[in-house]
Motif scaffolding. Structure first.
Motif, mmCIF file in Angstrom:
data_model
loop_
_atom_site.group_PDB
_atom_site.id
_atom_site.type_symbol
_atom_site.label_atom_id
_atom_site.label_comp_id
_atom_site.label_asym_id
_atom_site.label_seq_id
_atom_site.Cartn_x
_atom_site.Cartn_y
_atom_site.Cartn_z
ATOM 1 N N GLU A 158 -13.606 4.939 -2.987
ATOM 2 C CA GLU A 158 -13.113 3.668 -3.048
ATOM 3 C C GLU A 158 -12.026 3.340 -4.126
ATOM 4 O OE1 GLU A 158 -15.051 -0.914 -3.277
ATOM 5 O OE2 GLU A 158 -16.277 0.770 -3.248
ATOM 6 N N ILE A 159 -12.375 4.012 -5.277
ATOM 7 C CA ILE A 159 -11.327 3.676 -6.481
ATOM 8 C C ILE A 159 -9.785 4.445 -5.890
ATOM 9 C CG2 ILE A 159 -10.714 4.189 -8.751
ATOM 10 C CD1 ILE A 159 -13.605 4.122 -9.457
ATOM 11 N N ALA A 160 -9.985 5.550 -5.475
ATOM 12 C CA ALA A 160 -8.814 6.152 -4.895
ATOM 13 C C ALA A 160 -8.130 5.686 -3.950
ATOM 14 C CB ALA A 160 -9.252 7.708 -4.476
ATOM 15 N N THR A 161 -8.966 5.078 -2.786
ATOM 16 C CA THR A 161 -8.165 4.082 -1.745
ATOM 17 C C THR A 161 -7.363 2.858 -2.496
ATOM 18 O OG1 THR A 161 -10.149 3.183 -1.331
ATOM 19 C CG2 THR A 161 -9.524 5.159 -0.148
ATOM 20 N N GLU A 162 -8.069 2.415 -3.339
ATOM 21 C CA GLU A 162 -7.353 1.140 -4.074
ATOM 22 C C GLU A 162 -6.139 1.491 -4.587
ATOM 23 O OE1 GLU A 162 -10.479 -0.592 -6.457
ATOM 24 O OE2 GLU A 162 -11.755 -1.430 -4.672
ATOM 25 N N ARG A 163 -6.117 2.445 -5.316
ATOM 26 C CA ARG A 163 -5.022 2.948 -5.990
ATOM 27 C C ARG A 163 -4.148 3.366 -5.106
ATOM 28 N NH1 ARG A 163 -5.826 3.724 -11.690
ATOM 29 N NH2 ARG A 163 -7.393 2.186 -12.215
ATOM 30 N N LEU A 164 -4.265 4.117 -3.967
ATOM 31 C CA LEU A 164 -3.088 4.378 -3.161
ATOM 32 C C LEU A 164 -2.496 3.167 -2.480
ATOM 33 C CD1 LEU A 164 -4.792 7.558 -1.661
ATOM 34 C CD2 LEU A 164 -2.788 7.539 -2.963
ATOM 35 N N ASP A 165 -3.494 2.454 -2.251
ATOM 36 C CA ASP A 165 -3.001 1.117 -1.424
ATOM 37 C C ASP A 165 -2.183 0.240 -2.410
ATOM 38 O OD1 ASP A 165 -3.012 -0.478 0.721
ATOM 39 O OD2 ASP A 165 -4.594 -1.658 0.147
ATOM 40 N N ALA A 166 -2.307 0.427 -3.693
ATOM 41 C CA ALA A 166 -1.342 -0.226 -4.561
ATOM 42 C C ALA A 166 -0.054 0.087 -4.713
ATOM 43 C CB ALA A 166 -2.102 -0.490 -5.824
ATOM 44 N N ILE A 167 0.107 1.505 -4.165
ATOM 45 C CA ILE A 167 1.409 2.126 -4.464
ATOM 46 C C ILE A 167 2.205 1.773 -3.202
ATOM 47 C CG2 ILE A 167 2.704 4.256 -4.578
ATOM 48 C CD1 ILE A 167 0.128 5.274 -6.045
ATOM 49 N N VAL A 168 3.315 1.180 -3.290
ATOM 50 C CA VAL A 168 3.961 0.597 -2.228
ATOM 51 C C VAL A 168 5.433 1.644 -2.112
ATOM 52 C CG1 VAL A 168 5.226 -1.216 -1.304
ATOM 53 C CG2 VAL A 168 3.236 -1.953 -2.652
ATOM 54 N N VAL A 169 5.781 1.892 -0.985
ATOM 55 C CA VAL A 169 6.848 2.711 -0.747
ATOM 56 C C VAL A 169 7.984 1.876 -0.106
ATOM 57 C CG1 VAL A 169 7.772 4.775 0.203
ATOM 58 C CG2 VAL A 169 5.478 4.993 -0.733
ATOM 59 N N PRO A 170 9.059 1.640 -0.598
ATOM 60 C CA PRO A 170 10.126 0.955 -0.090
ATOM 61 C C PRO A 170 10.831 1.775 0.695
ATOM 62 C CG PRO A 170 10.754 1.434 -2.285
ATOM 63 C CD PRO A 170 9.140 1.935 -2.102
ATOM 64 N N LEU A 171 11.243 1.146 1.994
ATOM 65 C CA LEU A 171 12.116 1.983 2.975
ATOM 66 C C LEU A 171 13.117 0.991 3.334
ATOM 67 C CD1 LEU A 171 12.964 4.526 4.343
ATOM 68 C CD2 LEU A 171 11.142 3.886 6.133
ATOM 69 N N GLY A 172 14.290 0.570 2.785
ATOM 70 C CA GLY A 172 15.301 -0.470 3.398
ATOM 71 C C GLY A 172 14.556 -1.569 3.245
ATOM 72 N N ASN A 173 14.625 -2.494 4.278
ATOM 73 C CA ASN A 173 13.883 -3.676 4.268
ATOM 74 C C ASN A 173 12.526 -3.683 4.663
ATOM 75 O OD1 ASN A 173 16.558 -5.137 3.862
ATOM 76 N ND2 ASN A 173 16.975 -4.897 6.308
ATOM 77 N N LEU A 174 11.846 -2.449 4.854
ATOM 78 C CA LEU A 174 10.662 -2.094 5.179
ATOM 79 C C LEU A 174 9.798 -1.660 3.826
ATOM 80 C CD1 LEU A 174 10.635 -0.641 8.734
ATOM 81 C CD2 LEU A 174 10.377 -3.124 8.040
ATOM 82 N N SER A 175 8.640 -2.073 3.978
ATOM 83 C CA SER A 175 7.842 -1.439 2.813
ATOM 84 C C SER A 175 6.536 -0.971 3.333
ATOM 85 C CB SER A 175 7.871 -2.301 1.586
ATOM 86 O OG SER A 175 7.162 -3.736 1.599
ATOM 87 N N PHE A 176 5.776 0.024 2.612
ATOM 88 C CA PHE A 176 4.583 0.354 3.205
ATOM 89 C C PHE A 176 3.614 1.115 2.092
ATOM 90 C CE2 PHE A 176 7.498 3.486 4.704
ATOM 91 C CZ PHE A 176 6.928 4.588 4.116
ATOM 92 N N SER A 177 2.452 0.807 1.992
ATOM 93 C CA SER A 177 1.617 1.571 1.021
ATOM 94 C C SER A 177 1.430 2.984 1.262
ATOM 95 C CB SER A 177 0.176 0.698 0.736
ATOM 96 O OG SER A 177 -0.605 1.206 2.012
ATOM 97 N N LEU A 178 1.224 3.871 0.371
ATOM 98 C CA LEU A 178 0.966 4.951 0.419
ATOM 99 C C LEU A 178 -0.055 5.527 1.176
ATOM 100 C CD1 LEU A 178 2.071 7.902 -0.370
ATOM 101 C CD2 LEU A 178 0.671 7.542 -2.577
ATOM 102 N N LEU A 179 -1.198 4.827 0.891
ATOM 103 C CA LEU A 179 -2.408 4.796 1.820
ATOM 104 C C LEU A 179 -2.243 4.607 3.318
ATOM 105 C CD1 LEU A 179 -5.339 5.156 1.947
ATOM 106 C CD2 LEU A 179 -5.866 2.557 1.707
#
Length: 442
Positions: A158-179
Motif C-alpha cells: 500500500e505504501i509503495a502504490t501511494e508513492r508511485l501514484d504520487a509521482i506524476v510524469v508530464p507528457l506535453g499537455n498530458l500527465s499521468f502517474s507512474l502507477l
C-alpha cells in the motif's frame, strides 16, 4: 541514532527497519504470536503431507492418453500444468482457517496473516519459475508479479502504490502517474498476450476446416485476427478508463500520416484482402511473377506473400504485385499442367511405329493423367542426326523439387526404344572429298 542529516530515503528505510524490529520483538515476547507460529508450522506440514498424497493421484487423473486431442484432453493437460501450486495453496488455505481460530481465541492474528502472505508469495514464485513458459509473461512475472507479492508479504504494498501514484510524469499537455503507467503496461501486455494466444487458437481451428477453400480459410483467419486485436484494444481502453472520444483528434492525425506516409502498406493490405476474396492465389499454389520470382506460396500475411523456391529460399513478394502485374499460377484450383519430353530416333527407324510405342510407355507412369488428354507423341522434324519427336503429357504438380516428371518420362522412353531395338542417334557428320588426293613421294 540521529539521522536528521541523512537523505530522506535513508531516514525512511531506517524508520521501516525500526518498526520491523519493534514488531518482531513484540512477536517474540507474545504467547499469542508463538501459538500462531506453531499453527503456521502445523498448516505447512499438513499441506506438505496432503500434497504428497494428492499429487500422484491428481497427476494420474489429469494426464490424458497421448493420442487424445479433444477439448477435454486439452483442458486436463492445462490444469495439470498448475500442479506445483498445490503445496503453497493448501498451506494458504489451512493458514486461513487457522487465522480465524487464533483471532477468536487471542483477538489477534498478525503473525498468521503474515504467514498467509508468505505462502502467497511462494505460490507466485513457483508460478513464474516453474509454470509460465511464455517469455513475455515470464518477464512480467519476474519484474512485476514477484516484487508485488514480496511487498504484499511484508506489508509495504500500500505504501509503495501511494508513492508511485504520487509521482506524476508530464507528457506535453498530458500527465499521468507512474502507477498508472505501470498498470497500463501490465494490463495491456496481458490483454494483447491473451489476444495473440486466442488468435493462434482460432487460426489453428480454422486451418483444420478442410471443407473450406484455402483462400476462404486464410480470409477467415485474417478476419479473426483483426477482430481479436481490435476487441483487445477496446477492452484495454475501457479497463484503463480512457475515453475513445479523446483519441479522435489523435486518430485523425494518425490517419493523415497513414494516408501520406504508409500508402504502400495500405495498398498491400487491401491487395491481400482482394487476393483472399478472389482466391486466385493462395497458400500451396506454385506461382511465377513477371519479375521472375517463382515458388510455392507458403504464407500470406497482411502485407506480403512468402514464396518458397525449390532450393529452399524464401521470397517476400508484396501483395500489390499479385494485383498489378501478370501472375502465372500453375496450381490454381488443382488444374493439371502439360509438359513435353523431346527425343530423336535414327533415320533407319520405321517412324510409324514410334508414337504407339512411346505413348504406351509414358502412360505407365502413375502420375501421367489420361484427362484432359492422354500422352501424345508427335513428329517434330528431321534433324541433322535423326528424326525429332516430342511426347506431350499432363500431370498434377510442378516438374521440379520432389517431382521429376520429365526425367521419369525420358527414362521410360529410353527403355521402350531399347526394348524395340530402335536406335537413339548421336551427332554424325559425313565428309565428302572431291578431286584427286595427292600424296608426297618419299
Amino acid at each position: 541514532m540521529d539521522l536528521s542529516g541523512q537523505p530522506e530515503i535513508v531516514q525512511q528505510v531506517a524508520e521501516f527497519a525500526l518498526q520491523g524490529w519493534e514488531l518482531a520483538k513484540g512477536w517474540l515476547l507474545s504467547p499469542a504470536a508463538w501459538s500462531q507460529f506453531a499453527l503456521l508450522i502445523v498448516a505447512y506440514l499438513l499441506a506438505l503431507y496432503i500434497s504428497r498424497k494428492l499429487k500422484p493421484v491428481l497427476s494420474r487423473v489429469l494426464t490424458p492418453p497421448t493420442e487424445q486431442e479433444n477439448v477435454f484432453a486439452t483442458a486436463r493437460r492445462f490444469v495439470l500444468i498448475f500442479l506445483p501450486l498445490l503445496l503453497p495453496l493448501l498451506a494458504y488455505a489451512f493458514t486461513g482457517a487457522g487465522e480465524g481460530l487464533t483471532r477468536s481465541i487471542f483477538g489477534s492474528g498478525a503473525v498468521i496473516a503474515f504467514g498467509k502472505r508468505v505462502f502467497l508469495f511462494l505460490a507466485a514464485r513457483i508460478l513464474v519459475e516453474q509454470i509460465i513458459k511464455d517469455g513475455f509473461l515470464k518477464i512480467l512475472g519476474k519484474f512485476i508479479l514477484i516484487p508485488v507479492a514480496a511487498l504484499y508479504a511484508i506489508g509495504l504494498l500500500e505504501i509503495a502504490t501511494e508513492r508511485l501514484d504520487a509521482i506524476v510524469v508530464p507528457l506535453g499537455n498530458l500527465s499521468f502517474s507512474l502507477l498508472f503507467a505501470i498498470r497500463f503496461a501490465v494490463v495491456g501486455g496481458i490483454i494483447f498476450w491473451f489476444g495473440r494466444w486466442s488468435n493462434d487458437q482460432s487460426s489453428s481451428f480454422i486451418s483444420k476446416q478442410e471443407e473450406m477453400r484455402p483462400a476462404t480459410r486464410e480470409l477467415a483467419s485474417k478476419t479473426a485476427e483483426i477482430a481479436i486485436f481490435g476487441a483487445a484494444f477496446l477492452v484495454l481502453m475501457n479497463i484503463m478508463g480512457i475515453s475513445l472520444t479523446s483519441l479522435a483528434v489523435l486518430g485523425g492525425a494518425i490517419g493523415v500520416g497513414l494516408g501520406f506516409g504508409l500508402q504502400k502498406i495500405a495498398s498491400n493490405f487491401i491487395s491481400g484482402v482482394i487476393l483472399l476474396l478472389e482466391g486466385q492465389a493462395t497458400v500451396g499454389d506454385y506461382v511465377e511473377l513477371d519479375g521472375g520470382e517463382a515458388g510455392t506460396i507458403v504464407k500470406m500475411t497482411a502485407r506480403a506473400a512468402i514464396l518458397e523456391t525449390f532450393d529452399g529460399r524464401w521470397i517476400v513478394v508484396p501483395n500489390e504485385d499479385f494485383i498489378t502485374t501478370r501472375v502465372v499460377n500453375y496450381s490454381d484450383s488443382g488444374s493439371a499442367n502439360r509438359y513435353e519430353a523431346p527425343f530423336s530416333v535414327s533415320y533407319d527407324t520405321d517412324i510409324n511405329l514410334v508414337p504407339a510405342i512411346v505413348e504406351a510407355a509414358v502412360s505407365k507412369h502413375p502420375e501421367v493423367l489420361s484427362e484432359p488428354f492422354p500422352a501424345d507423341c508427335e513428329l517434330r522434324g528431321f534433324g541433322d542426326s535423326g528424326v525429332d519427336f516430342s511426347v506431350e503429357f499432363w500431370v498434377n504438380g510442378i516438374d521440379d523439387g520432389r517431382h521429376k516428371f520429365t526425367s521419369d518420362v525420358l527414362f521410360l522412353i529410353w527403355n521402350a526404344l531399347k526394348e524395340n531395338n530402335i536406335e537413339i542417334p548421336y551427332p554424325q557428320r559425313v565428309v565428302e572429298l572431291k578431286g584427286e588426293i595427292r600424296t608426297r613421294a618419299k
